[in-house]
Design a protein around this motif. Structure first.
Motif, PDB file in Angstrom:
ATOM      1  N   ARG A  37      32.889  42.124  28.344  1.00  0.00           N
ATOM      2  CA  ARG A  37      32.402  40.841  28.847  1.00  0.00           C
ATOM      3  C   ARG A  37      31.831  40.943  30.254  1.00  0.00           C
ATOM      4  NH1 ARG A  37      37.429  39.261  27.119  1.00  0.00           N
ATOM      5  NH2 ARG A  37      38.039  38.764  29.269  1.00  0.00           N
ATOM      6  N   PHE A  38      32.027  42.070  30.922  1.00  0.00           N
ATOM      7  CA  PHE A  38      31.522  42.192  32.289  1.00  0.00           C
ATOM      8  C   PHE A  38      30.002  42.100  32.330  1.00  0.00           C
ATOM      9  CE2 PHE A  38      30.090  44.773  35.955  1.00  0.00           C
ATOM     10  CZ  PHE A  38      30.596  43.964  36.957  1.00  0.00           C
ATOM     11  N   ALA A  39      29.327  42.424  31.248  1.00  0.00           N
ATOM     12  CA  ALA A  39      27.864  42.327  31.216  1.00  0.00           C
ATOM     13  C   ALA A  39      27.418  40.898  31.514  1.00  0.00           C
ATOM     14  CB  ALA A  39      27.338  42.784  29.865  1.00  0.00           C
ATOM     15  N   GLU A  40      28.187  39.916  31.050  1.00  0.00           N
ATOM     16  CA  GLU A  40      27.857  38.521  31.337  1.00  0.00           C
ATOM     17  C   GLU A  40      27.988  38.229  32.828  1.00  0.00           C
ATOM     18  OE1 GLU A  40      26.837  34.556  31.027  1.00  0.00           O
ATOM     19  OE2 GLU A  40      26.605  36.165  29.547  1.00  0.00           O
ATOM     20  N   ALA A  41      29.060  38.750  33.443  1.00  0.00           N
ATOM     21  CA  ALA A  41      29.229  38.551  34.883  1.00  0.00           C
ATOM     22  C   ALA A  41      28.104  39.221  35.664  1.00  0.00           C
ATOM     23  CB  ALA A  41      30.581  39.097  35.327  1.00  0.00           C
ATOM     24  N   GLU A  88      33.244  30.700  38.118  1.00  0.00           N
ATOM     25  CA  GLU A  88      33.346  30.506  36.669  1.00  0.00           C
ATOM     26  C   GLU A  88      33.230  31.800  35.877  1.00  0.00           C
ATOM     27  OE1 GLU A  88      29.100  29.228  37.917  1.00  0.00           O
ATOM     28  OE2 GLU A  88      31.166  29.048  38.674  1.00  0.00           O
ATOM     29  N   GLN A  89      32.959  32.920  36.541  1.00  0.00           N
ATOM     30  CA  GLN A  89      32.903  34.208  35.852  1.00  0.00           C
ATOM     31  C   GLN A  89      34.264  34.904  35.780  1.00  0.00           C
ATOM     32  OE1 GLN A  89      30.361  35.605  34.130  1.00  0.00           O
ATOM     33  NE2 GLN A  89      29.429  33.595  34.462  1.00  0.00           N
ATOM     34  N   ILE A  90      35.313  34.231  36.141  1.00  0.00           N
ATOM     35  CA  ILE A  90      36.638  34.857  36.203  1.00  0.00           C
ATOM     36  C   ILE A  90      37.026  35.528  34.885  1.00  0.00           C
ATOM     37  CG2 ILE A  90      37.785  32.658  35.684  1.00  0.00           C
ATOM     38  CD1 ILE A  90      40.121  33.626  37.419  1.00  0.00           C
ATOM     39  N   ALA A  91      36.721  34.895  33.752  1.00  0.00           N
ATOM     40  CA  ALA A  91      37.123  35.470  32.457  1.00  0.00           C
ATOM     41  C   ALA A  91      36.375  36.759  32.145  1.00  0.00           C
ATOM     42  CB  ALA A  91      36.888  34.451  31.331  1.00  0.00           C
ATOM     43  N   ASN A  92      35.230  36.966  32.784  1.00  0.00           N
ATOM     44  CA  ASN A  92      34.420  38.155  32.517  1.00  0.00           C
ATOM     45  C   ASN A  92      34.638  39.267  33.538  1.00  0.00           C
ATOM     46  OD1 ASN A  92      33.135  36.853  30.307  1.00  0.00           O
ATOM     47  ND2 ASN A  92      31.762  35.807  31.733  1.00  0.00           N
ATOM     48  N   LEU A  93      35.527  39.032  34.501  1.00  0.00           N
ATOM     49  CA  LEU A  93      35.754  40.012  35.565  1.00  0.00           C
ATOM     50  C   LEU A  93      37.022  40.829  35.367  1.00  0.00           C
ATOM     51  CD1 LEU A  93      34.646  37.915  38.669  1.00  0.00           C
ATOM     52  CD2 LEU A  93      33.469  39.872  37.664  1.00  0.00           C
ATOM     53  N   TYR A  94      37.814  40.523  34.351  1.00  0.00           N
ATOM     54  CA  TYR A  94      38.998  41.316  34.023  1.00  0.00           C
ATOM     55  C   TYR A  94      39.891  41.513  35.251  1.00  0.00           C
ATOM     56  CZ  TYR A  94      36.440  42.315  29.715  1.00  0.00           C
ATOM     57  OH  TYR A  94      35.746  42.192  28.524  1.00  0.00           O
ATOM     58  N   ARG A 109      35.388  49.854  49.299  1.00  0.00           N
ATOM     59  CA  ARG A 109      35.014  48.816  48.350  1.00  0.00           C
ATOM     60  C   ARG A 109      36.243  48.017  47.965  1.00  0.00           C
ATOM     61  NH1 ARG A 109      36.095  49.499  42.977  1.00  0.00           N
ATOM     62  NH2 ARG A 109      34.402  48.085  42.448  1.00  0.00           N
ATOM     63  N   ALA A 110      36.039  46.754  47.760  1.00  0.00           N
ATOM     64  CA  ALA A 110      37.104  45.889  47.275  1.00  0.00           C
ATOM     65  C   ALA A 110      36.467  44.695  46.598  1.00  0.00           C
ATOM     66  CB  ALA A 110      38.005  45.424  48.412  1.00  0.00           C
ATOM     67  N   SER A 111      36.933  44.368  45.405  1.00  0.00           N
ATOM     68  CA  SER A 111      36.465  43.178  44.717  1.00  0.00           C
ATOM     69  C   SER A 111      37.607  42.193  44.732  1.00  0.00           C
ATOM     70  CB  SER A 111      36.072  43.507  43.277  1.00  0.00           C
ATOM     71  OG  SER A 111      35.029  44.444  43.243  1.00  0.00           O
ATOM     72  N   ARG A 112      37.425  41.105  45.430  1.00  0.00           N
ATOM     73  CA  ARG A 112      38.533  40.179  45.583  1.00  0.00           C
ATOM     74  C   ARG A 112      38.018  38.810  45.989  1.00  0.00           C
ATOM     75  NH1 ARG A 112      41.255  42.333  51.246  1.00  0.00           N
ATOM     76  NH2 ARG A 112      39.476  41.958  52.563  1.00  0.00           N
ATOM     77  N   ARG A 113      38.915  37.858  46.051  1.00  0.00           N
ATOM     78  CA  ARG A 113      38.588  36.552  46.565  1.00  0.00           C
ATOM     79  C   ARG A 113      39.722  36.117  47.493  1.00  0.00           C
ATOM     80  NH1 ARG A 113      42.746  35.437  46.270  1.00  0.00           N
ATOM     81  NH2 ARG A 113      44.086  34.669  44.628  1.00  0.00           N
ATOM     82  N   ARG A 114      39.435  35.240  48.401  1.00  0.00           N
ATOM     83  CA  ARG A 114      40.468  34.659  49.229  1.00  0.00           C
ATOM     84  C   ARG A 114      40.584  33.195  48.842  1.00  0.00           C
ATOM     85  NH1 ARG A 114      42.248  37.700  53.342  1.00  0.00           N
ATOM     86  NH2 ARG A 114      43.083  35.877  54.419  1.00  0.00           N
ATOM     87  N   TRP A 115      41.789  32.751  48.525  1.00  0.00           N
ATOM     88  CA  TRP A 115      41.990  31.400  48.023  1.00  0.00           C
ATOM     89  C   TRP A 115      41.673  30.379  49.098  1.00  0.00           C
ATOM     90  CZ3 TRP A 115      43.140  29.212  43.389  1.00  0.00           C
ATOM     91  CH2 TRP A 115      43.354  30.112  42.338  1.00  0.00           C
ATOM     92  N   GLY A 174      46.803  42.020  48.863  1.00  0.00           N
ATOM     93  CA  GLY A 174      47.231  40.635  48.871  1.00  0.00           C
ATOM     94  C   GLY A 174      46.392  39.704  48.032  1.00  0.00           C
ATOM     95  N   GLN A 175      45.230  40.154  47.568  1.00  0.00           N
ATOM     96  CA  GLN A 175      44.336  39.316  46.786  1.00  0.00           C
ATOM     97  C   GLN A 175      44.087  39.940  45.422  1.00  0.00           C
ATOM     98  OE1 GLN A 175      43.484  36.474  48.049  1.00  0.00           O
ATOM     99  NE2 GLN A 175      44.180  36.863  50.132  1.00  0.00           N
ATOM    100  N   PRO A 176      44.203  39.165  44.332  1.00  0.00           N
ATOM    101  CA  PRO A 176      43.867  39.702  43.012  1.00  0.00           C
ATOM    102  C   PRO A 176      42.445  40.251  42.984  1.00  0.00           C
ATOM    103  CG  PRO A 176      44.978  37.599  42.805  1.00  0.00           C
ATOM    104  CD  PRO A 176      44.671  37.774  44.270  1.00  0.00           C
ATOM    105  N   ALA A 177      42.254  41.317  42.219  1.00  0.00           N
ATOM    106  CA  ALA A 177      40.960  42.006  42.194  1.00  0.00           C
ATOM    107  C   ALA A 177      40.562  42.324  40.765  1.00  0.00           C
ATOM    108  CB  ALA A 177      41.038  43.297  43.011  1.00  0.00           C
ATOM    109  N   THR A 178      39.265  42.476  40.552  1.00  0.00           N
ATOM    110  CA  THR A 178      38.783  42.920  39.256  1.00  0.00           C
ATOM    111  C   THR A 178      39.210  44.361  39.004  1.00  0.00           C
ATOM    112  OG1 THR A 178      36.803  43.300  37.900  1.00  0.00           O
ATOM    113  CG2 THR A 178      36.568  43.594  40.262  1.00  0.00           C
TER     114      THR A 178
END
Length: 216
Positions: A94-98, A60-66, A33-39, A76-80
């Motif tokens: 706030r993750f409940a919102e995400a 737009e859920q970035i603030a709720n993903l910690y 498992r990995a939670s990440r994004r690629r720019w 190499g990629q920031p992750a929750t």
């Protein structure tokens, strides 16, 4: 070769040198498992064997993903920092919102999914054998927006509030505004410099200007 461990303790592929480009785990109870994004990169994973669950979160859920550190990451990629299968509501309220905005897809052999640029995602594999083929594509330099963000943290974020408000108008005018591509239309083409039309010549000019101004 250093020993690497998969989440849950599975390390059968990484406990010894492995010259094969394919890693097959014998453990079906330890999904990767990995939670990440690629720019600035879109991807289209296709399932060859096994099953995958893909969970997508809009940008737009970035603030709720910690999100964890930007410069110290798993791959190499920031992750929750949230375990999305077992979230801790006391630590990450706030993750409940995400979660309410998440899109879930369960994929089997022959299925494919488009992961748009900058969408956060987790891909979880289960089963004794899992094979996924992925294809990434982008326009321009894929990590340039991320590096611009990090530099803005250094150069902009800690300025006084009035300065940041003024700089926001500059960014809106030159970068984010709908009319940003036309802000230099009042200038002769040969005088537009870094504000010129997109293309190899303009891009080289911008890179040269940045190297000069940043001392590189």
């Amino acid at each position: 070769m250093s020993r690497w461990s998969l989440p849950g303790g599975g390390a059968s592929c990484f406990s010894r040198p492995n010259r094969s480009p394919i890693c097959i785990s014998a453990r079906s109870t330890s999904p990767w498992r990995a939670s990440r994004r690629r720019w600035s990169i879109s991807s289209g994973p296709t399932i060859v064997a096994g099953r995958r669950r893909v969970v997508l979160f809009p940008p737009e859920q970035i603030a709720n993903l910690y999100i964890g550190p930007l410069d110290v990451t798993m791959a190499g990629q920031p992750a929750t920092m949230v375990d999305i299968e077992r979230p801790d509501p006391a630590r990450f309220p706030r993750f409940a919102e995400a979660q309410g905005q998440a899109i879930v897809a369960d994929l089997g052999p022959g299925d494919a999914i488009l992961i748009p640029t900058l969408w956060w995602h987790e891909i979880r594999a289960t089963g004794a054998l899992n094979v996924l083929v992925n294809y990434w594509w982008t326009r321009g330099t894929p990590d340039a927006p991320f590096l611009a963000l990090v530099h803005a943290i250094l150069a902009v974020r800690d300025r006084p509030a009035a300065e940041r408000a003024a700089l926001r108008t500059w960014f809106d005018h030159y970068v984010f505004g709908d009319d940003a591509p036309a802000v230099a239309d009042h200038l002769p083409v040969e005088a537009r410099g870094v504000l010129g039309a997109p293309g190899p010549e303009r891009d080289a000019r911008i890179r040269g200007y940045l190297r000069q101004m940043l001392g590189g």
